[in-house]
Scaffold this motif. Structure first.
Motif, PDB file in Angstrom:
ATOM      1  N   THR A   6      -1.491   4.535  -5.724  1.00 46.30           N
ATOM      2  CA  THR A   6      -1.963   3.316  -5.067  1.00 46.30           C
ATOM      3  C   THR A   6      -2.811   2.476  -6.012  1.00 46.30           C
ATOM      4  O   THR A   6      -3.421   3.009  -6.942  1.00 46.30           O
ATOM      5  N   ASP A  24       1.085  13.152  -3.770  1.00 46.81           N
ATOM      6  CA  ASP A  24       0.293  11.942  -3.552  1.00 46.81           C
ATOM      7  C   ASP A  24      -0.923  11.969  -4.479  1.00 46.81           C
ATOM      8  O   ASP A  24      -1.850  12.750  -4.281  1.00 46.81           O
ATOM      9  N   GLY A  47       0.847  -1.199   0.000  1.00 47.07           N
ATOM     10  CA  GLY A  47       0.000   0.000   0.000  1.00 47.07           C
ATOM     11  C   GLY A  47       0.878   1.244   0.000  1.00 47.07           C
ATOM     12  O   GLY A  47       2.056   1.195   0.390  1.00 47.07           O
ATOM     13  N   GLU A  48       0.277   2.341  -0.458  1.00 42.08           N
ATOM     14  CA  GLU A  48       0.994   3.622  -0.397  1.00 42.08           C
ATOM     15  C   GLU A  48       1.364   3.951   1.047  1.00 42.08           C
ATOM     16  O   GLU A  48       2.362   4.604   1.308  1.00 42.08           O
ATOM     17  N   THR A  49       0.530   3.465   1.955  1.00 37.05           N
ATOM     18  CA  THR A  49       0.750   3.731   3.373  1.00 37.05           C
ATOM     19  C   THR A  49       2.161   3.326   3.799  1.00 37.05           C
ATOM     20  O   THR A  49       2.841   4.070   4.508  1.00 37.05           O
ATOM     21  N   ARG A  78      -3.049  -4.707  -1.248  1.00 37.54           N
ATOM     22  CA  ARG A  78      -2.023  -3.849  -0.649  1.00 37.54           C
ATOM     23  C   ARG A  78      -0.839  -3.603  -1.602  1.00 37.54           C
ATOM     24  O   ARG A  78       0.209  -4.245  -1.521  1.00 37.54           O
ATOM     25  N   ILE A  79      -1.021  -2.640  -2.483  1.00 33.13           N
ATOM     26  CA  ILE A  79       0.068  -2.227  -3.378  1.00 33.13           C
ATOM     27  C   ILE A  79       0.045  -0.711  -3.548  1.00 33.13           C
ATOM     28  O   ILE A  79      -0.992  -0.118  -3.842  1.00 33.13           O
ATOM     29  N   ILE A 127       4.684   5.751   2.383  1.00 30.42           N
ATOM     30  CA  ILE A 127       4.702   7.023   3.139  1.00 30.42           C
ATOM     31  C   ILE A 127       5.593   6.871   4.381  1.00 30.42           C
ATOM     32  O   ILE A 127       6.402   7.748   4.688  1.00 30.42           O
ATOM     33  N   ASN A 141      -7.306  14.583   0.146  1.00 25.19           N
ATOM     34  CA  ASN A 141      -8.166  13.822   1.049  1.00 25.19           C
ATOM     35  C   ASN A 141      -8.162  14.621   2.351  1.00 25.19           C
ATOM     36  O   ASN A 141      -7.068  14.858   2.870  1.00 25.19           O
ATOM     37  N   SER A 192      -5.204   0.768  -4.580  1.00 23.63           N
ATOM     38  CA  SER A 192      -6.369   0.534  -3.715  1.00 23.63           C
ATOM     39  C   SER A 192      -7.643   1.192  -4.216  1.00 23.63           C
ATOM     40  O   SER A 192      -8.731   0.818  -3.800  1.00 23.63           O
ATOM     41  N   PHE A 201      -4.575  13.537   4.738  1.00 21.17           N
ATOM     42  CA  PHE A 201      -4.667  12.102   5.007  1.00 21.17           C
ATOM     43  C   PHE A 201      -4.005  11.855   6.371  1.00 21.17           C
ATOM     44  O   PHE A 201      -2.821  12.167   6.544  1.00 21.17           O
ATOM     45  N   ALA A 243      -3.168   9.476  -5.035  1.00 18.04           N
ATOM     46  CA  ALA A 243      -3.965   8.273  -4.754  1.00 18.04           C
ATOM     47  C   ALA A 243      -5.290   8.265  -5.525  1.00 18.04           C
ATOM     48  O   ALA A 243      -5.749   7.213  -5.963  1.00 18.04           O
ATOM     49  N   TYR A 244      -5.894   9.438  -5.684  1.00 16.44           N
ATOM     50  CA  TYR A 244      -7.247   9.510  -6.280  1.00 16.44           C
ATOM     51  C   TYR A 244      -7.245  10.145  -7.664  1.00 16.44           C
ATOM     52  O   TYR A 244      -8.276  10.589  -8.135  1.00 16.44           O
ATOM     53  N   TYR A 264      -0.175  10.801   7.235  1.00 16.61           N
ATOM     54  CA  TYR A 264       1.010  11.677   7.177  1.00 16.61           C
ATOM     55  C   TYR A 264       1.379  12.150   8.587  1.00 16.61           C
ATOM     56  O   TYR A 264       2.527  12.115   8.999  1.00 16.61           O
TER      57      TYR A 264
HETATM   58  C1  LIG Z   1      -4.240  10.482   0.142  1.00 12.96           C
HETATM   59  C2  LIG Z   1      -4.057   9.029   0.392  1.00 12.96           C
HETATM   60  N1  LIG Z   1      -2.865   8.479   0.165  1.00 12.96           N
HETATM   61  C3  LIG Z   1      -2.672   7.170   0.385  1.00 12.96           C
HETATM   62  C4  LIG Z   1      -3.684   6.354   0.842  1.00 12.96           C
HETATM   63  C5  LIG Z   1      -3.374   4.929   1.180  1.00 12.96           C
HETATM   64  O1  LIG Z   1      -3.498   4.059   0.189  1.00 12.96           O
HETATM   65  P1  LIG Z   1      -3.058   2.543   0.347  1.00 12.96           P
HETATM   66  O2  LIG Z   1      -4.310   1.745   0.462  1.00 12.96           O
HETATM   67  O3  LIG Z   1      -2.320   2.282  -0.917  1.00 12.96           O
HETATM   68  O4  LIG Z   1      -2.199   2.384   1.545  1.00 12.96           O
HETATM   69  C6  LIG Z   1      -4.935   6.874   1.083  1.00 12.96           C
HETATM   70  C7  LIG Z   1      -5.982   5.981   1.570  1.00 12.96           C
HETATM   71  O5  LIG Z   1      -6.987   6.299   2.110  1.00 12.96           O
HETATM   72  C8  LIG Z   1      -5.124   8.265   0.875  1.00 12.96           C
HETATM   73  O6  LIG Z   1      -6.287   8.826   1.151  1.00 12.96           O
END
Ligand SMILES: Cc1ncc(COP(=O)(O)O)c(C=O)c1O
Length: 371
Positions: A221, A194, A93-95, A232-233, A98, A167, A223, A119, A196-197, A122
């Motif tokens: 991500t 980031d 996951g991006e998590t 989880r990537i 980070i 986010n 996700s 998010f 992600a969206y 962070y």
């Molecule tokens: C801005 C942002 N970055 C990263 C993520 C995390 O994504 P991942 O599921 O790849 O860990 C999220 C998930 O909610 C997010 O809102």
């Protein structure tokens, strides 16, 4: 008592995930198939079929260690976006990426810039790693106030996070605005964009800026638009391999399993699945905007380009936790603003299939007429 390295490891904020359908079905007696799960920004159409097919075919590899650098997945991501594997690092996951970025590029006590709200991960990891969060304020309806952000980035934080779209607000910065921020940053500040969206903005995003800024990393991500939150990537990509090699060193060695590697390498090419999700989200954004526009006690905060939006509670007799619980009773899961750092006047709500959005809208209408 055994000490921890930073107080936040015992007393700090803990991430509050969206509730599961199973929990809400059991607690409120709503049939599980009827639940509108609108708190985790997942894909309205489920997992990428290409990723699923590749994973089913790969089951035989479970006894073999994966490539510790997830080589096959990095090659596929590189092919998709026009970079070499040396420009990419993958995380669970991006998590996870980070957390690696924070440890690799800021030392304890050093400043890390982010918007407030942002998010939560962070600020949670920044605190748990003993780094110093610096918050850039947002304005009316969560306007990112980039001039303010620019003043803070000029001071040279070690890392500056920019989430695009943001986010939880979904607000979007165009290339011109991003360039203004990036040009203002000292060359030794790591810029982390980031995305992600990004698919839901119906743009290609700003990976093309990587070639212009050698202190820039883009995060993506699998996700969200690829529908692979359970696999989880995530990955970081940079035109500058010197920003990637420290992340390869610091990452947990075999952080990507065989199924993540195989599934991600197939899923990254599933544009059909991504396009379907984007279309649904875009249609539902229009629909829900229209329907919420007719309400008196609730309002959609304008400007989201993501697959969620903030709903503002206008009635002073209500707050986010009251509405959150009233929605749960009706089988609708959203995020309570108090859990995501936006306070008790807001909820964060995903855009998903029409039947789920109708369940959400009908529940709000019922709450509107209740006194
Ligand atoms: C801005 C942002 N970055 C990263 C993520 C995390 O994504 P991942 O599921 O790849 O860990 C999220 C998930 O909610 C997010 O809102």
């Amino acid at each position: 008592m055994v000490n921890v390295s930073f107080d936040a490891l015992r007393t700090g904020e803990i991430y509050v995930p969206g509730l599961s359908s199973e929990y809400v079905a059991k607690k409120y007696g709503v049939p599980i198939g009827d639940i509108a799960k609108l708190a985790s920004a997942e894909n309205p159409h489920g997992a990428s079929p290409k990723a699923k097919a590749a994973i089913e075919a790969a089951q035989g590899n479970l006894d073999i260690y994966p490539s510790w650098t997830a080589e096959h997945l990095r090659e596929a991501i590189g092919e998709r976006y026009g970079f070499k594997p040396e420009n990419i690092v993958c995380g669970s996951g991006e998590t996870e990426v980070i957390s690696m970025v924070i440890r690799a590029f800021a030392a304890p006590d050093q400043p890390i810039l982010m918007h407030d709200p942002c998010f939560p991960i962070y600020r949670i990891y920044t605190a748990c790693e003993g780094r110093n969060a610096v918050f850039a304020p947002t304005g009316e309806d969560f306007d990112p106030m980039i001039d303010n952000y620019i003043e803070l980035v000029k001071k040279g934080p070690r890392i500056a996070f920019v989430t695009n779209p943001n986010n939880p607000s979904g607000r979007f910065l165009n290339d011109e605005e991003l360039r203004k921020i990036f040009d203002a940053a000292p060359k030794d500040t790591l810029l982390v964009l980031d995305e992600a969206y990004i698919h839901y903005t119906e743009t290609d995003g700003s990976m093309h800026l990587l070639k212009e800024y050698d202190n820039l990393i883009v995060l993506r991500t699998f996700s969200k638009a690829f529908g692979l939150a359970g696999l989880r990537i995530g990955f970081a990509i940079s035109a500058n391999p010197d920003l990637i090699s420290p992340l390869l060193r610091i990452k947990p060695t075999w952080n990507m399993g065989q199924l993540q590697i195989i599934g991600g390498a197939a899923g990254v090419f599933d544009t059909e699945h991504v396009d379907r999700a984007v279309k649904t989200v875009s249609e539902m954004r229009k629909y829900v905007t229209g329907e919420m526009g007719k309400m008196n006690r609730f309002r959609m905060v304008p400007g989201s380009r993501a697959n969620f939006f903030l709903a503002e509670i206008l009635d002073p007799d209500l707050d986010s936790t009251i509405v959150f619980n009233e929605l749960l009773k009706r089988g609708v899961i959203v995020k309570d603003g108090t859990d995501i750092g936006v306070g008790n006047r807001y909820l964060r709500v995903d855009l998903n299939q029409k039947r789920h959005m109708d369940r959400y809208l009908n529940a709000l209408r019922e709450i509107e007429t209740q006194k």
